[in-house]
Design an enzyme around this catalytic site. Structure first.
Site, PDB file in Angstrom:
ATOM      1  N   GLU A 118     -38.578 -31.085 -65.853  1.00  0.00           N
ATOM      2  CA  GLU A 118     -37.329 -30.493 -65.582  1.00  0.00           C
ATOM      3  C   GLU A 118     -37.108 -28.967 -66.257  1.00  0.00           C
ATOM      4  OE1 GLU A 118     -33.767 -32.383 -67.048  1.00  0.00           O
ATOM      5  OE2 GLU A 118     -32.499 -31.714 -65.462  1.00  0.00           O
ATOM      6  N   SER A 166     -30.056 -35.194 -71.225  1.00  0.00           N
ATOM      7  CA  SER A 166     -31.432 -35.282 -70.904  1.00  0.00           C
ATOM      8  C   SER A 166     -32.041 -36.761 -70.550  1.00  0.00           C
ATOM      9  CB  SER A 166     -32.316 -34.625 -71.798  1.00  0.00           C
ATOM     10  OG  SER A 166     -32.167 -35.034 -73.111  1.00  0.00           O
ATOM     11  N   CYS A 169     -27.599 -30.707 -62.843  1.00  0.00           N
ATOM     12  CA  CYS A 169     -28.443 -31.919 -62.729  1.00  0.00           C
ATOM     13  C   CYS A 169     -28.546 -31.926 -61.347  1.00  0.00           C
ATOM     14  CB  CYS A 169     -27.858 -32.942 -63.341  1.00  0.00           C
ATOM     15  SG  CYS A 169     -26.156 -33.480 -62.527  1.00  0.00           S
ATOM     16  N   PHE A 199     -23.970 -29.883 -72.002  1.00  0.00           N
ATOM     17  CA  PHE A 199     -23.642 -28.364 -72.042  1.00  0.00           C
ATOM     18  C   PHE A 199     -23.340 -27.858 -70.727  1.00  0.00           C
ATOM     19  CE2 PHE A 199     -28.322 -27.183 -71.438  1.00  0.00           C
ATOM     20  CZ  PHE A 199     -27.910 -26.392 -70.515  1.00  0.00           C
TER      21      PHE A 199
HETATM   22  P1  NAD Z   1     -28.860 -33.182 -74.094  1.00  0.00           P
HETATM   23  O1  NAD Z   1     -29.637 -34.516 -74.014  1.00  0.00           O
HETATM   24  O2  NAD Z   1     -29.757 -32.333 -75.031  1.00  0.00           O
HETATM   25  O3  NAD Z   1     -27.565 -33.447 -74.806  1.00  0.00           O
HETATM   26  C1  NAD Z   1     -26.612 -34.411 -74.348  1.00  0.00           C
HETATM   27  C2  NAD Z   1     -25.640 -34.789 -75.319  1.00  0.00           C
HETATM   28  O4  NAD Z   1     -26.440 -35.563 -76.192  1.00  0.00           O
HETATM   29  C3  NAD Z   1     -24.989 -33.701 -76.238  1.00  0.00           C
HETATM   30  O5  NAD Z   1     -23.670 -33.998 -76.344  1.00  0.00           O
HETATM   31  C4  NAD Z   1     -25.860 -33.692 -77.477  1.00  0.00           C
HETATM   32  O6  NAD Z   1     -25.127 -33.450 -78.550  1.00  0.00           O
HETATM   33  C5  NAD Z   1     -26.351 -34.931 -77.506  1.00  0.00           C
HETATM   34  N1  NAD Z   1     -27.779 -35.250 -78.112  1.00  0.00           N
HETATM   35  C6  NAD Z   1     -28.963 -34.048 -77.957  1.00  0.00           C
HETATM   36  N2  NAD Z   1     -29.767 -34.779 -78.639  1.00  0.00           N
HETATM   37  C7  NAD Z   1     -29.529 -35.816 -79.063  1.00  0.00           C
HETATM   38  C8  NAD Z   1     -30.505 -36.773 -79.789  1.00  0.00           C
HETATM   39  N3  NAD Z   1     -31.743 -36.428 -80.057  1.00  0.00           N
HETATM   40  N4  NAD Z   1     -29.874 -37.836 -79.994  1.00  0.00           N
HETATM   41  C9  NAD Z   1     -28.477 -38.232 -79.838  1.00  0.00           C
HETATM   42  N5  NAD Z   1     -27.787 -37.452 -79.099  1.00  0.00           N
HETATM   43  C10 NAD Z   1     -28.189 -36.080 -79.053  1.00  0.00           C
HETATM   44  O7  NAD Z   1     -28.721 -32.505 -72.984  1.00  0.00           O
HETATM   45  P2  NAD Z   1     -28.088 -30.914 -72.522  1.00  0.00           P
HETATM   46  O8  NAD Z   1     -29.131 -30.058 -72.866  1.00  0.00           O
HETATM   47  O9  NAD Z   1     -26.859 -31.056 -73.206  1.00  0.00           O
HETATM   48  O10 NAD Z   1     -27.872 -31.267 -70.853  1.00  0.00           O
HETATM   49  C11 NAD Z   1     -28.714 -30.963 -70.097  1.00  0.00           C
HETATM   50  C12 NAD Z   1     -29.369 -32.011 -69.455  1.00  0.00           C
HETATM   51  O11 NAD Z   1     -28.393 -33.135 -69.082  1.00  0.00           O
HETATM   52  C13 NAD Z   1     -30.429 -32.058 -68.137  1.00  0.00           C
HETATM   53  O12 NAD Z   1     -31.432 -32.834 -68.330  1.00  0.00           O
HETATM   54  C14 NAD Z   1     -29.502 -32.415 -67.100  1.00  0.00           C
HETATM   55  O13 NAD Z   1     -30.399 -32.648 -66.001  1.00  0.00           O
HETATM   56  C15 NAD Z   1     -28.612 -33.366 -67.601  1.00  0.00           C
HETATM   57  N6  NAD Z   1     -27.416 -33.592 -66.789  1.00  0.00           N
HETATM   58  C16 NAD Z   1     -27.342 -34.955 -66.150  1.00  0.00           C
HETATM   59  C17 NAD Z   1     -26.296 -35.058 -65.376  1.00  0.00           C
HETATM   60  C18 NAD Z   1     -26.422 -36.208 -64.238  1.00  0.00           C
HETATM   61  O14 NAD Z   1     -25.371 -36.298 -63.673  1.00  0.00           O
HETATM   62  N7  NAD Z   1     -27.452 -37.028 -64.211  1.00  0.00           N
HETATM   63  C19 NAD Z   1     -25.350 -34.076 -65.385  1.00  0.00           C
HETATM   64  C20 NAD Z   1     -25.163 -32.979 -66.180  1.00  0.00           C
HETATM   65  C21 NAD Z   1     -26.482 -32.713 -66.939  1.00  0.00           C
END
Ligand code: NAD
Length: 496
Positions: free
Chosen positions: A396, A240, A295, A163
């Site tokens: 985090e 995540s 991130c 997001f």
């Molecule tokens: P999230 O893991 O909740 O969601 C990411 C994606 O996975 C979304 O498209 C969501 O629909 C899907 N998703 C969520 N839960 C799921 C599940 N149980 N099973 C399968 N798919 C699922 O992450 P978020 O809240 O959207 O984003 C924030 C996280 O992303 C933070 O932990 C941040 O550090 C990380 N992030 C990392 C980077 C990087 O470069 N390492 C960059 C941006 C964000």
């Protein structure tokens, strides 16, 4: 993260229900499940995103499979021209994209502009495909025998995005996948699907054949479908750590190439010889920019030796002065967090920090913003005397909360990094070249800033962390993207 389902009253309200883009057409999902998309500054519902089904995904993959043979045979210069058109349209719609990012995510309009710029840079780098996709060769490897390596596209690929960067992160993948001759299915975060929609409205105008680019809105069901789908050859995931790990394991178990970027806990080290005035200004932006939802955001400030008092006092003063509000309004330096659920979660972390014995020196829990009473705001928060054993020192938070953990030496600071399972980014503030070099060499994180608060590699360099922050091999954008999206075909030739 659990997203609340749309209620009956939300459903009847006059908000738009988003569609998928499949095979060159906008089509409704077959689902009966939807989630609300909010403007976090107002706490108001602005759209409904479908939680698409496996059948929706199957249709997108089928369209991509159908388009692949002709697209892979389209000359690379022609594919690059489509990306030039895309870059041009992104420039023309720059403000619209940035405003949409702020509207659905909440970050300030300047932050949205910055990330839109970073996304466009990926398209610009992808335009260099005729050079960057080149293989190599060697004549006379044996008598009358030559050998060549060509890079070939791998087929249908998928990108699943988080997001926090609604336009930029899809652009980390799509331009590179498409320009190298693959067809792609993008699944944006269901919390912020509006920016991706604009990208696809622009892609529609780029003379890209139907089925080459596809958008499927949704959540877990689509993600699991992508991991399992026999028609998908590679998956890029950003989100995540727990989900990143699962996607990596599930995707690779079905033979896919997977790059999976996870969460972070980034340490920012301040040496006593740092330029405090400039450093704290940069560090403030690192911890509180995008309301900490980055991130690469600083999470733990690690002052070394005598740096502690001055770093802490200046950070408190600087954090307190940040104007919190609607990211669209001038002068606002920090917007809301993404949702009411996430705001409550961040506040629970602050409660926990207090309970577990950290010293709360700036409390953002009671912040309120005039005329935006329903917005999802948390103010800048600072804890001192945090240890890695405390929840806030370890997990985090992904919000505007700085934890200070003072140490005696640079080695102690480096040891702190080694103890933590995440290793995304880290920074050091110092005027000593020796300290900077030591730190950069020994830090576990793979993105290191020296007097830089957010160590974000630009589009022509690889982006990605290590350990529990990254599962895979090839990283995002730069030359790695051309590796990730191609297979190396080796031909050994003898003329008889
Ligand atoms: P999230 O893991 O909740 O969601 C990411 C994606 O996975 C979304 O498209 C969501 O629909 C899907 N998703 C969520 N839960 C799921 C599940 N149980 N099973 C399968 N798919 C699922 O992450 P978020 O809240 O959207 O984003 C924030 C996280 O992303 C933070 O932990 C941040 O550090 C990380 N992030 C990392 C980077 C990087 O470069 N390492 C960059 C941006 C964000």
């Amino acid at each position: 993260m659990t997203i609340p389902a749309a209620t009956e009253s939300d459903r009847s309200a006059a908000v738009e229900t988003l569609q998928n883009y499949v095979g060159g057409r906008w089509v409704p999902s077959k689902t009966t499940d939807f989630v609300n998309v909010h403007n976090p500054a107002f706490g108001k519902v602005i759209a409904r995103a479908p939680l698409s089904t496996r059948a929706d995904l199957d249709a997108a993959v089928a369209a991509a499979e159908k388009a692949f043979p002709a697209w892979r045979d389209t000359p690379v210069v022609q594919r690059a021209r489509a990306m030039f058109r895309f870059a041009h349209l992104l420039e023309q719609h720059f403000e619209e994209i940035a405003r949409t990012v702020t509207t659905e995510h909440g970050k300030t309009i300047d932050e949205s502009r910055g990330s839109t710029r970073r996304g466009i840079e990926c398209v610009e780098v992808a335009c260099g495909a005729p050079s960057l996709m080149m293989g190599y060769g060697l004549e006379q490897i044996a008598s009358n025998v030559d050998c060549t390596v060509f890079r070939q596209p791998i087929g249908v690929v998928a990108a699943i995005t988080p997001f926090n960067f609604p336009a930029m992160v899809p652009l980390w993948f799509l331009p590179f996948a498409v320009v190298t001759g693959n067809c792609i299915v993008v699944k944006p975060s269901e919390q912020v699907p509006l920016s991706a929609r604009i990208l696809f409205k622009l892609l529609e105008q780029c003379d890209i054949p139907p089925g080459v680019v596809n958008l499927v809105n949704g959540g877990r069901e689509v993600v699991e479908g992508i991991c399992d789908h026999p028609g998908i050859r590679a998956v890029s995931f950003v989100g995540s750590t727990p989900v990143a790990r699962t996607v990596y394991q599930r995707g690779t178990s079905t033979g896919k190439r997977v790059q999976s970027l996870g969460g972070a806990k980034n340490f920012v080290v301040v040496m006593p010889d740092a330029n405090f005035e400039k450093s704290i200004e940069i560090i403030t932006e690192s911890f509180y920019g995008c309301a900490g939802e980055r991130c690469l955001a600083g999470a733990v400030l690690v002052p070394v030796g005598e740096a502690h008092k001055e770093a802490r006092d200046r950070l408190i003063e600087s954090a307190r002065s940040l104007k919190v509000g609607d990211g669209m309004q001038p002068g606002v330096k920090m917007g809301p967090v993404i949702s009411g659920t996430h705001r409550d979660r961040v506040k629970q972390y602050i409660d926990k920090g207090e309970k577990e014995g950290a010293k709360l020196v700036l409390d953002g829990r009671s912040v309120s913003v005039a005329d935006r009473e329903q917005g999802f705001f948390v103010g800048p928060t600072v804890f001192d005397e945090v240890s890695p054993k405390m929840t806030i020192g370890h997990e985090e938070i992904f919000g505007p909360v700085a934890s200070i953990h003072a140490v005696k030496t640079l080695d102690d600071a480096i040891a702190l990094l080694h103890e933590h399972p995440n290793a995304n980014a880290t920074s050091i503030f110092t005027s000593s070249g020796k300290a900077a070099r030591e730190f950069s060499r020994h830090a576990t994180a793979s993105m290191v800033g020296v007097n830089i608060g957010v160590a974000a590699p630009m589009a022509y360099f690889p982006f990605g962390g290590a350990r529990d922050s990254f599962f895979g091999d090839l990283k995002v954008h730069g030359r790695d993207a051309f590796e990730f999206y191609t297979d190396k075909k080796v031909t050994i030739t003898r003329w008889l």
